[in-house]
Structure formats: structure tokens, C-alpha cells
Scaffold this active site. Structure first.
Site, PDB file in Angstrom:
ATOM      1  N   TYR A 130     -15.297  22.178 -11.592  1.00 43.25           N
ATOM      2  CA  TYR A 130     -16.034  20.846 -12.278  1.00 43.25           C
ATOM      3  C   TYR A 130     -17.008  20.270 -11.495  1.00 43.25           C
ATOM      4  O   TYR A 130     -16.745  20.244 -10.377  1.00 43.25           O
ATOM      5  CB  TYR A 130     -14.568  19.986 -12.237  1.00 43.25           C
ATOM      6  CG  TYR A 130     -14.861  18.480 -12.839  1.00 43.25           C
ATOM      7  CD1 TYR A 130     -15.259  18.140 -13.940  1.00 43.25           C
ATOM      8  CD2 TYR A 130     -14.267  17.485 -11.813  1.00 43.25           C
ATOM      9  CE1 TYR A 130     -15.246  16.841 -14.303  1.00 43.25           C
ATOM     10  CE2 TYR A 130     -14.345  16.034 -12.169  1.00 43.25           C
ATOM     11  CZ  TYR A 130     -15.059  15.779 -13.655  1.00 43.25           C
ATOM     12  OH  TYR A 130     -15.175  14.590 -13.875  1.00 43.25           O
TER      13      TYR A 130
ATOM     14  N   ARG B 247       0.769  -1.127   0.096  1.00 39.89           N
ATOM     15  CA  ARG B 247      -0.039  -0.011   0.021  1.00 39.89           C
ATOM     16  C   ARG B 247       0.860   1.205   0.014  1.00 39.89           C
ATOM     17  O   ARG B 247       0.371   2.351  -0.360  1.00 39.89           O
ATOM     18  CB  ARG B 247      -0.922   0.039   1.170  1.00 39.89           C
ATOM     19  CG  ARG B 247      -2.576   0.255   0.764  1.00 39.89           C
ATOM     20  CD  ARG B 247      -3.359   0.182   1.689  1.00 39.89           C
ATOM     21  NE  ARG B 247      -2.889   0.255   3.135  1.00 39.89           N
ATOM     22  CZ  ARG B 247      -2.903  -0.774   4.059  1.00 39.89           C
ATOM     23  NH1 ARG B 247      -3.625  -1.877   3.841  1.00 39.89           N
ATOM     24  NH2 ARG B 247      -2.501  -0.626   5.198  1.00 39.89           N
TER      25      ARG B 247
ATOM     26  N   ASP C 137      -7.442  23.024  -8.337  1.00 39.29           N
ATOM     27  CA  ASP C 137      -7.324  22.058  -9.505  1.00 39.29           C
ATOM     28  C   ASP C 137      -6.700  22.684 -10.810  1.00 39.29           C
ATOM     29  O   ASP C 137      -7.330  23.384 -11.289  1.00 39.29           O
ATOM     30  CB  ASP C 137      -9.021  21.438  -9.770  1.00 39.29           C
ATOM     31  CG  ASP C 137      -9.021  20.500 -10.827  1.00 39.29           C
ATOM     32  OD1 ASP C 137      -8.088  20.218 -11.583  1.00 39.29           O
ATOM     33  OD2 ASP C 137      -9.982  19.597 -10.583  1.00 39.29           O
TER      34      ASP C 137
ATOM     35  N   LYS D 216      -5.764  13.080 -17.557  1.00 41.78           N
ATOM     36  CA  LYS D 216      -5.929  14.047 -18.701  1.00 41.78           C
ATOM     37  C   LYS D 216      -4.361  14.332 -19.185  1.00 41.78           C
ATOM     38  O   LYS D 216      -3.922  13.349 -19.849  1.00 41.78           O
ATOM     39  CB  LYS D 216      -6.427  15.325 -18.323  1.00 41.78           C
ATOM     40  CG  LYS D 216      -7.704  15.388 -17.499  1.00 41.78           C
ATOM     41  CD  LYS D 216      -8.814  14.883 -18.083  1.00 41.78           C
ATOM     42  CE  LYS D 216      -9.929  14.805 -17.273  1.00 41.78           C
ATOM     43  NZ  LYS D 216     -10.937  13.685 -17.733  1.00 41.78           N
TER      44      LYS D 216
HETATM   45  C1  LIG Z   1     -10.599  19.761 -14.282  1.00 39.97           C
HETATM   46  C2  LIG Z   1     -10.927  18.391 -13.947  1.00 39.97           C
HETATM   47  N1  LIG Z   1     -10.711  17.813 -12.579  1.00 39.97           N
HETATM   48  C3  LIG Z   1     -10.699  16.737 -12.210  1.00 39.97           C
HETATM   49  C4  LIG Z   1     -11.255  15.853 -12.838  1.00 39.97           C
HETATM   50  C5  LIG Z   1     -11.491  14.508 -12.586  1.00 39.97           C
HETATM   51  O1  LIG Z   1     -10.798  13.411 -12.936  1.00 39.97           O
HETATM   52  P1  LIG Z   1     -10.839  11.903 -13.207  1.00 39.97           P
HETATM   53  O2  LIG Z   1     -11.827  11.681 -14.247  1.00 39.97           O
HETATM   54  O3  LIG Z   1      -9.464  11.315 -13.273  1.00 39.97           O
HETATM   55  O4  LIG Z   1     -11.382  11.530 -11.934  1.00 39.97           O
HETATM   56  C6  LIG Z   1     -11.604  16.105 -14.259  1.00 39.97           C
HETATM   57  C7  LIG Z   1     -12.183  15.311 -15.351  1.00 39.97           C
HETATM   58  O5  LIG Z   1     -12.809  15.470 -16.224  1.00 39.97           O
HETATM   59  C8  LIG Z   1     -11.351  17.585 -14.733  1.00 39.97           C
HETATM   60  O6  LIG Z   1     -11.786  17.959 -15.858  1.00 39.97           O
END
Ligand SMILES: Cc1ncc(COP(=O)(O)O)c(C=O)c1O
Length: 410
Positions: A118, A64, A190, A215
């Protein structure tokens, strides 16, 4: 490549190539092998008793806590994030957001959430965090006096995202972070859109920066992962909470993410250049009311992007001049080179119909145009988000042009 300790002063491309490549992890090959392991073996009962006393990356203990493949990825991400003491890996971007917020918040706290965050981040505030006694409050990141007034003695953290999800406006991140710190709250960003190559969050005053590695870092649409980086004190807290939550990522995915990371700077540069060319072309079209692309002069937040960011990416939106949802969907369906999907940051282009008004508490959709004359009227609200990949931009423009015919003629 045995010494990656002196990468700090190197250019981003050089850092990305060398980051995390310690010889003790890579051995005589270029990349760290995939260490698939739940069990770590000890030489003796004395060594076993010693194991739990050392809780740091780079020491075998139990699966882990990861092994060299995961350690190399987190060290690489730390080395490309100026000001970071360490990076925690999570099994998805959403898991990173949850892991960070469950580290810094306690029952009774208030979390300020940027209204254009998001949607699953917003939903996390109203669902998971609310269930644990935390109160989410949404604010408009473009209205600094209202943001400042939204703090109270229970505000413990602020969740920021720039550019805004779907609507792509850029806010004054250094100022929002400065105010949060002055009010005794932790700022969390983020930073998936820009990555540390495009926005050096910790250097700009943010306390914790996170990314969906799904991404740009993965970059090939074949893995899900997240990360969070911070200075020493907050990194230690993030790491401790992640261990309590049992957070772990697979070594196979860590190896894929490391592979993606090595070309991140090239892909982002190409996608940014292509996105800007396509955004400029779209902004001249009669069918388009507004192009929401931070790199485009005149777009909402372009001046702040130019002041604070060192790069962009291929993700932006635009709004049709009039029309309706059916016409917008005809356009998306007519695209030949764009896939239809929720994600972005891969090497392939994607398109998504968007209706951000459904995910806002206090911000208007579409955003106010930054430059006069304002071309937007009440009927101009049907949007599309494009994630520009590595195809030739001339081919993508030709594809968009033919799909615009489907928009105007059913
Ligand atoms: C700006 C942003 N943050 C976080 C995420 C979440 O990522 P995950 O799909 O890996 O959970 C996304 C997914 O589209 C996103 O666009």
C-alpha cells in the site's frame, strides 16, 4: 453468552458471533455498552495507589487504556486470529502500520518493504522511518532469491502485503516469513484484504499481522480503525509501545467495529462469490487484457491463493486492452452503481482508476499473466480497481457492460 473461552475449536462463523462477549462486559444485554470515559474513579486512595501496578486489559485505570467496549473488540479480534495472544487497536490502518514498525525497529535498522505494498506504507518507509534513522529497501516478493539476497546484518523486519496493493498478485507468504525468521528478522503482514478468515497469518509463520479495520471489519464505510495481533512476546511489546505513543480508539467506533465484525464472514463470502462472477465475466470481454483477481483461475498468484488462503473478498483489478487514461476514466465516470473512492470493504461497490507503475521501485506493471497465451502488450496498462459490495452481481455486471460502451465510444 457468558463463556467465550471455548470458542477455539468452533467454526469461524460461530467464533465471530461469540468472540469478546464476556458477561462482565456485556451485562444482561447482547453487546457491550459504549463506555465513554476519560476518568476512571477509585474507591479510596489505597485503591488509587494500587491502580498503576496492574497494566492489563480488563482493569480500569485511566481512559487511555480503554474500557470494556475497546477490550471486547480487541479480545474478539484475538479470538478470531489463531495463534494470537492479544490485539492492539489503533485509530486507523496507517496508525497500526506505524505503531507496529515503531515497535520493532530501531535507528540503524533496515526494513525490507514489499514493492507492491500500500503506497502510504511505502511512503512511511521513505518518510517517517527514514527520518528516525531506519533504512527502507524495496523488494519484489515474487523473486525469492532476490529477496533472500536483500537481507543484511542490519535487517530487523520485513513488511509484507498480499495480494499486492492495486496489482493484486499473491506471493508465497509462508516461504517469505520462513526466510525472514531464519535471517533473524520480524515478519509483519498487512492482512487487510483476507482478514484472519481468509488467511491465518500467525499459523502460517508471520510474526505480526495487522489490518485496517476501516475496511472489512467496520464493513459499513463509517469508521476508521486499525489492529495488530501477535503471539505473547511481540504482543507485549506492541502494547507497551502503543501506550507510550498514547494510542487510543473511541468507544463509539469500537462498538461500531464490533457490530461490523459479527457479519464479517457473511459479507466476505457474498463479496467473494460476486467478485469471482464479475471477474469471470470480465475475463471474457474483448475490451479487457487482464483480470487481476486472486480467486480467478489463471490470474497472477491464483495457485498460491488456492494453496494458502481459505477465503477472498470483493477487491480486485482489471486492465483494459489498449485505450488511454481518458477512455478508462470515461468508463469509471459512466458507472452508475459504483461510487468513486479510495476505500473498500464497505457494503457498497466502489471503482478507482489505478496507475500502480507510479508506486513501484522494482516490480513491473501490469503483472506477468500466469497462464499462456500471454494477452498483454505494452499498451495494456490502464487499470481499474473494483471493490464489489453486496449489490446483486447481475446488476453490477449490467452496469459494467453499459460503462464499457463509454470506454470504447467517446
Ligand atoms: C491494504 C491497506 N492497508 C492499510 C490501509 C490504511 O487504512 P486506513 O485508511 O484505515 O488508515 C489501507 C487503506 O486503504 C489499505 O488498503
Amino acid at each position: 453468552m457468558s463463556d467465550t473461552s471455548n470458542l477455539e475449536d468452533a467454526a469461524p462463523g460461530t467464533r465471530i458471533v461469540g468472540a469478546g462477549r464476556r458477561q462482565e462486559w456485556t451485562g444482561p444485554v447482547v453487546n457491550p455498552p459504549v463506555w465513554r470515559a476519560s476518568t476512571h474513579l477509585y474507591e479510596s486512595t489505597a485503591a488509587l495507589a494500587e491502580g498503576p501496578r496492574h497494566n492489563e486489559d480488563g482493569r480500569f485505570f485511566y481512559g487511555r487504556r480503554g474500557a470494556p467496549t475497546q477490550w471486547a473488540l480487541s479480545e474478539a479480534l484475538t479470538q478470531i486470529e489463531p495463534g494470537a495472544a492479544g490485539t492492539v487497536l489503533y485509530p486507523s490502518g496507517v496508525a497500526a502500520i506505524a505503531g507496529v514498525l515503531l515497535t520493532v525497529l530501531r535507528p540503524g535498522d533496515v526494513l525490507l518493504i514489499s514493492d507492491n505494498a500500500y503506497d502510504p506504507s511505502r511512503a512511511m518507509g521513505k518518510g517517517l522511518l527514514h527520518d528516525f534513522g531506519i533504512e527502507p529497501r524495496f523488494f519484489d516478493p515474487l523473486d525469492i532469491p532476490a529477496y533472500e539476497a536483500a537481507f543484511c546484518e542490519r535487517t530487523r523486519a520485513v513488511l509484507l502485503e498480499a495480494p499486492g496493493s492495486l496489482s493484486m498478485e499473491v506471493c508465497d507468504l509462508p516461504e517469505l516469513a520462513r526466510i525472514a525468521r531464519a535471517k533473524g528478522a520480524i515478519s509483519v503482514l498487512d492482512n487487510t484484504w483476507a482478514s484472519p478468515l481468509g488467511f491465518q497469518a500467525l499459523e502460517k509463520g508471520i510474526d505480526i499481522t495487522l489490518m485496517a479495520l476501516t475496511k472489512h471489519v467496520g464493513g459499513h464505510s463509517d469508521l476508521m480503525m486499525g489492529s495488530a495481533s501477535a503471539g505473547p512476546e511481540l504482543y507485549a511489546r506492541l502494547r507497551a509501545r502503543a501506550q507510550q505513543l498514547g494510542t487510543v480508539v473511541s468507544p463509539d467506533d469500537a462498538a461500531l467495529a464490533l457490530r461490523g465484525l459479527r457479519t464479517l464472514h457473511l459479507r466476505l463470502k457474498q463479496e467473494t462469490d460476486s467478485a469471482l462472477a464479475i471477474a469471470q465475466w470480465l475475463s471474457q470481454r474483448a475490451e479487457v487484457a487482464q483480470v487481476l483477481c486472486p480467486m480467478l483461475p489463471g490470474a497472477p498468484g491464483h495457485d498460491l491463493w488456492k494453496r494458502d488462503f481459505t477465503g477472498g473478498c470483493g477487491l480486485f483489478s482489471f486492465v483494459f486492452k489498449g485505450g488511454d487514461a481518458a477512455a478508462r476514466n470515461r468508463f469509471v465516470d459512466a458507472l452508475g452503481l459504483f461510487g468513486i473512492g479510495f476505500s473498500w470493504g464497505g457494503y457498497e461497490s466502489l471503482a478507482l482508476p489505478i496507475d500502480p507503475a507510479a508506486y513501484r521501485s522494482c516490480m513491473a506493471w501490469p503483472p506477468e499473466p500466469a497462464s499462456a497465451p500471454a494477452p498483454v502488450s505494452a499498451g495494456d496498462r490502464f487499470g481499474v480497481r473494483l471493490a464489489i459490495g453486496l449489490e446483486d452481481p447481475a446488476d453490477l455486471i449490467a452496469d459494467i457492460e453499459q460503462a464499457l460502451t463509454a470506454w470504447s465510444a467517446p
